[in-house]
Design a protein around this motif. Structure first.
Motif, PDB file in Angstrom:
ATOM      1  N   ASP A 192       0.827  -1.204   0.000  1.00  0.00           N
ATOM      2  CA  ASP A 192       0.000   0.000   0.000  1.00  0.00           C
ATOM      3  C   ASP A 192       0.866   1.261   0.000  1.00  0.00           C
ATOM      4  N   SER A 193       1.915   1.262   0.828  1.00  0.00           N
ATOM      5  CA  SER A 193       2.806   2.424   0.876  1.00  0.00           C
ATOM      6  C   SER A 193       3.474   2.675  -0.470  1.00  0.00           C
ATOM      7  N   ALA A 194       3.958   1.599  -1.087  1.00  0.00           N
ATOM      8  CA  ALA A 194       4.603   1.745  -2.394  1.00  0.00           C
ATOM      9  C   ALA A 194       3.612   2.218  -3.446  1.00  0.00           C
ATOM     10  N   TYR A 195       2.385   1.703  -3.390  1.00  0.00           N
ATOM     11  CA  TYR A 195       1.361   2.100  -4.356  1.00  0.00           C
ATOM     12  C   TYR A 195       1.012   3.577  -4.199  1.00  0.00           C
ATOM     13  N   LEU A 196       0.872   4.027  -2.963  1.00  0.00           N
ATOM     14  CA  LEU A 196       0.572   5.444  -2.725  1.00  0.00           C
ATOM     15  C   LEU A 196       1.740   6.323  -3.154  1.00  0.00           C
ATOM     16  N   ARG A 197       2.952   5.887  -2.828  1.00  0.00           N
ATOM     17  CA  ARG A 197       4.139   6.696  -3.108  1.00  0.00           C
ATOM     18  C   ARG A 197       4.436   6.796  -4.602  1.00  0.00           C
ATOM     19  N   ASP A 198       4.303   5.695  -5.311  1.00  0.00           N
ATOM     20  CA  ASP A 198       4.738   5.644  -6.707  1.00  0.00           C
ATOM     21  C   ASP A 198       3.622   5.879  -7.719  1.00  0.00           C
ATOM     22  N   HIS A 199       2.374   5.738  -7.305  1.00  0.00           N
ATOM     23  CA  HIS A 199       1.286   5.811  -8.275  1.00  0.00           C
ATOM     24  C   HIS A 199       0.230   6.860  -7.918  1.00  0.00           C
ATOM     25  N   VAL A 200      -0.449   6.663  -6.769  1.00  0.00           N
ATOM     26  CA  VAL A 200      -1.598   7.517  -6.449  1.00  0.00           C
ATOM     27  C   VAL A 200      -1.184   8.954  -6.157  1.00  0.00           C
ATOM     28  N   ALA A 201      -0.198   9.151  -5.278  1.00  0.00           N
ATOM     29  CA  ALA A 201       0.210  10.507  -4.908  1.00  0.00           C
ATOM     30  C   ALA A 201       0.702  11.321  -6.115  1.00  0.00           C
ATOM     31  N   PRO A 202       1.602  10.798  -6.956  1.00  0.00           N
ATOM     32  CA  PRO A 202       2.013  11.578  -8.133  1.00  0.00           C
ATOM     33  C   PRO A 202       0.852  11.903  -9.066  1.00  0.00           C
ATOM     34  N   ALA A 203      -0.095  10.961  -9.211  1.00  0.00           N
ATOM     35  CA  ALA A 203      -1.244  11.217 -10.077  1.00  0.00           C
ATOM     36  C   ALA A 203      -2.121  12.330  -9.501  1.00  0.00           C
ATOM     37  N   LEU A 204      -2.315  12.318  -8.185  1.00  0.00           N
ATOM     38  CA  LEU A 204      -3.097  13.382  -7.549  1.00  0.00           C
ATOM     39  C   LEU A 204      -2.433  14.746  -7.734  1.00  0.00           C
ATOM     40  N   VAL A 205      -1.115  14.779  -7.583  1.00  0.00           N
ATOM     41  CA  VAL A 205      -0.380  16.039  -7.766  1.00  0.00           C
ATOM     42  C   VAL A 205      -0.544  16.555  -9.193  1.00  0.00           C
ATOM     43  N   ASP A 206      -0.406  15.675 -10.168  1.00  0.00           N
ATOM     44  CA  ASP A 206      -0.509  16.105 -11.564  1.00  0.00           C
ATOM     45  C   ASP A 206      -1.924  16.542 -11.916  1.00  0.00           C
ATOM     46  N   LEU A 207      -2.924  15.867 -11.377  1.00  0.00           N
ATOM     47  CA  LEU A 207      -4.300  16.275 -11.635  1.00  0.00           C
ATOM     48  C   LEU A 207      -4.583  17.645 -11.025  1.00  0.00           C
ATOM     49  N   ALA A 208      -4.120  17.880  -9.802  1.00  0.00           N
ATOM     50  CA  ALA A 208      -4.311  19.180  -9.172  1.00  0.00           C
ATOM     51  C   ALA A 208      -3.590  20.271  -9.944  1.00  0.00           C
ATOM     52  N   ASP A 209      -2.378  19.965 -10.399  1.00  0.00           N
ATOM     53  CA  ASP A 209      -1.613  20.948 -11.165  1.00  0.00           C
ATOM     54  C   ASP A 209      -2.302  21.259 -12.486  1.00  0.00           C
ATOM     55  N   ALA A 210      -2.831  20.235 -13.153  1.00  0.00           N
ATOM     56  CA  ALA A 210      -3.536  20.465 -14.421  1.00  0.00           C
ATOM     57  C   ALA A 210      -4.784  21.301 -14.196  1.00  0.00           C
ATOM     58  N   ARG A 211      -5.535  20.982 -13.151  1.00  0.00           N
ATOM     59  CA  ARG A 211      -6.770  21.727 -12.875  1.00  0.00           C
ATOM     60  C   ARG A 211      -6.492  23.196 -12.604  1.00  0.00           C
ATOM     61  N   VAL A 212      -5.545  23.470 -11.733  1.00  0.00           N
ATOM     62  CA  VAL A 212      -5.242  24.864 -11.372  1.00  0.00           C
ATOM     63  C   VAL A 212      -4.628  25.608 -12.560  1.00  0.00           C
ATOM     64  N   SER A 213      -3.755  24.952 -13.311  1.00  0.00           N
ATOM     65  CA  SER A 213      -3.127  25.596 -14.464  1.00  0.00           C
ATOM     66  C   SER A 213      -4.168  25.993 -15.504  1.00  0.00           C
ATOM     67  N   LEU A 214      -5.180  25.161 -15.698  1.00  0.00           N
ATOM     68  CA  LEU A 214      -6.238  25.488 -16.659  1.00  0.00           C
ATOM     69  C   LEU A 214      -7.067  26.677 -16.176  1.00  0.00           C
ATOM     70  N   GLN A 215      -7.322  26.746 -14.880  1.00  0.00           N
ATOM     71  CA  GLN A 215      -8.063  27.891 -14.354  1.00  0.00           C
ATOM     72  C   GLN A 215      -7.269  29.187 -14.544  1.00  0.00           C
ATOM     73  N   ILE A 216      -5.965  29.108 -14.316  1.00  0.00           N
ATOM     74  CA  ILE A 216      -5.121  30.287 -14.523  1.00  0.00           C
ATOM     75  C   ILE A 216      -5.087  30.652 -16.009  1.00  0.00           C
ATOM     76  N   SER A 217      -4.972  29.676 -16.866  1.00  0.00           N
ATOM     77  CA  SER A 217      -4.918  29.925 -18.309  1.00  0.00           C
ATOM     78  C   SER A 217      -6.195  30.603 -18.791  1.00  0.00           C
ATOM     79  N   GLN A 218      -7.338  30.147 -18.284  1.00  0.00           N
ATOM     80  CA  GLN A 218      -8.601  30.736 -18.720  1.00  0.00           C
ATOM     81  C   GLN A 218      -8.670  32.226 -18.390  1.00  0.00           C
ATOM     82  N   THR A 219      -8.285  32.601 -17.187  1.00  0.00           N
ATOM     83  CA  THR A 219      -8.338  34.009 -16.804  1.00  0.00           C
ATOM     84  C   THR A 219      -7.312  34.818 -17.582  1.00  0.00           C
TER      85      THR A 219
END
Length: 384
Positions: free
Chosen positions: A64-91
């Motif tokens: 579970d730790s390896a799965y969170l560290r190597d897969h879920v956490a990086p994916a969450l970071v990239d999704l958050a970054d994509a979401r916020v970057s798109l909001q900034i781009s729109q404005t």
């Protein structure tokens, strides 16, 4: 209680008594042959149960730790970054395209717009590479990527159109594809309305990204918690380890008193892995604690990051960014999961259960040899 209940109780008591005799026989008043036979059955079985159950539970926690560290956490970071970057781009696009001075016709869209759009596209591409999404979520991510290309096309049309009315209409349509905002003008970067939280009703790009974030967040919470199977396996292994350790000690004492064997090397070798179990158990507890610590950071990552926080962190690069900045939350999650284990134990997980099986074989082989030798020496009529 009727006769049927009494009979069932008697059968259960007899089974419990027989199981206890095999798991915990006493040498007092027991013939050597019977004691060795019981130990030959009980000790290898306890070794298999203890190391098998613990090995499975330990592998689950570490996995579970390896799965969170190597897969879920990086994916969450990239999704958050994509979401916020798109909001900034729109404005950024809206400010440039509705500028009455016509600066967009001379210099085009701002550098921040281009950077953030590129960053959003790259982040979405990286999400697919982390291996955290299901097949269904991968398909939904492909839909988001396709909508993003279409969104960029509408922004480019609005930039190329010289008619202010058409330009605003095209920009408004592009914005409706991206998200619904609480405000359309002003210096502050508007946040999209809260996501519906389900992919079934998500329509805009940001809603779809938020729904993917929610799915990953739920998966992270599920992986971070103790499972019922893991708790049961740990309880079973703890009892089996105690019985195995004490049983081995009592068997060594028995062999010394009855057979004059000062020290049984096979039994000592089989007992050595028991010394490592407290270290492995501590490692499992650290891993679980780290998983619990990252849940609040994941909550902030998917629910409290915003364009304003990211731009403030971008402008104050030399100062201390907000604790809710994506970069800060990413570092916090990485540090927690990295610290939540003993690094030198990496790679040990696959060997826990096999070590128990080898120990069971060593115990069984040694006790079988002692019993066989005893039976050969004990002739009919000889004292036993």
């Amino acid at each position: 209680m009727g006769a049927g209940g009494t009979a069932v109780g008697a059968v259960a008591a007899e089974l419990a008594r027989r199981l206890w005799r095999y798991a915990w026989p006493s040498p007092t008043g027991r013939r050597n042959r019977a004691y060795l036979r019981d130990r030959l059955i009980a000790l290898p079985l306890l070794s298999v149960i203890a190391f098998g159950a613990f090995g499975w539970a330990y592998a689950d926690v570490r996995g579970d730790s390896a799965y969170l560290r190597d897969h879920v956490a990086p994916a969450l970071v990239d999704l958050a970054d994509a979401r916020v970057s798109l909001q900034i781009s729109q404005t950024e696009a809206r400010r440039a395209l509705l500028d009455e001075d016509g600066a967009v016709e001379l210099s085009g869209l701002s550098e921040r717009y281009r950077t953030r759009m590129s960053r959003a596209t790259q982040s979405l591409s990286q999400v697919a590479q982390h291996g955290a999404l299901t097949v269904s979520e991968q398909q939904k991510l492909s839909v988001v990527s396709g909508l993003l290309v279409n969104y960029g096309g509408w922004i480019n049309r609005a930039q190329a159109d010289s008619d202010p009315t058409l330009r605003e209409a095209e920009l408004t349509y592009a914005q409706s594809m991206l998200c619904e905002t609480r405000q359309t003008d002003g210096a502050s970067y508007p946040e999209c309305r809260p996501s519906t939280g389900t992919t079934a009703t998500a329509t805009t790009i940001v809603d779809r990204i938020s729904a993917l974030e929610q799915g990953l967040h739920d998966r992270l919470e599920a992986r971070a918690a103790w499972g019922g199977g893991v708790l049961a396996a740990l309880a079973v292994s703890a009892v089996a380890f105690v019985l195995l350790a004490v049983g081995l000690a009592r068997t060594v004492v028995f062999l010394r008193h009855r057979f004059r064997i000062r020290l049984s090397l096979p039994l000592v070798v089989a007992a050595l892995p028991l010394a490592a179990t407290p270290l492995l158990a501590t490692d499992a507890v650290l891993a679980y604690d780290a998983q619990q610590q990252v849940v609040p950071a994941a909550d902030d990552l998917s629910g409290k990051t915003s364009p304003d926080i990211e731009l403030l962190a971008e402008e104050q690069w030399a100062g201390k960014p907000s604790p809710r900045a994506i970069g800060v939350l990413e570092s916090s999650i990485k540090d927690e999961l990295a610290a939540g284990r003993f690094g030198f134990l990496d790679g040990v997980t696959p060997f826990v259960t096999p070590v128990g099986l080898l120990g069971a074989a060593a115990i069984g082989g040694a006790l079988h040899a002692y019993r066989r030798e005893y039976l050969l020496l004990a002739r009919p009529g000889a004292a036993s």
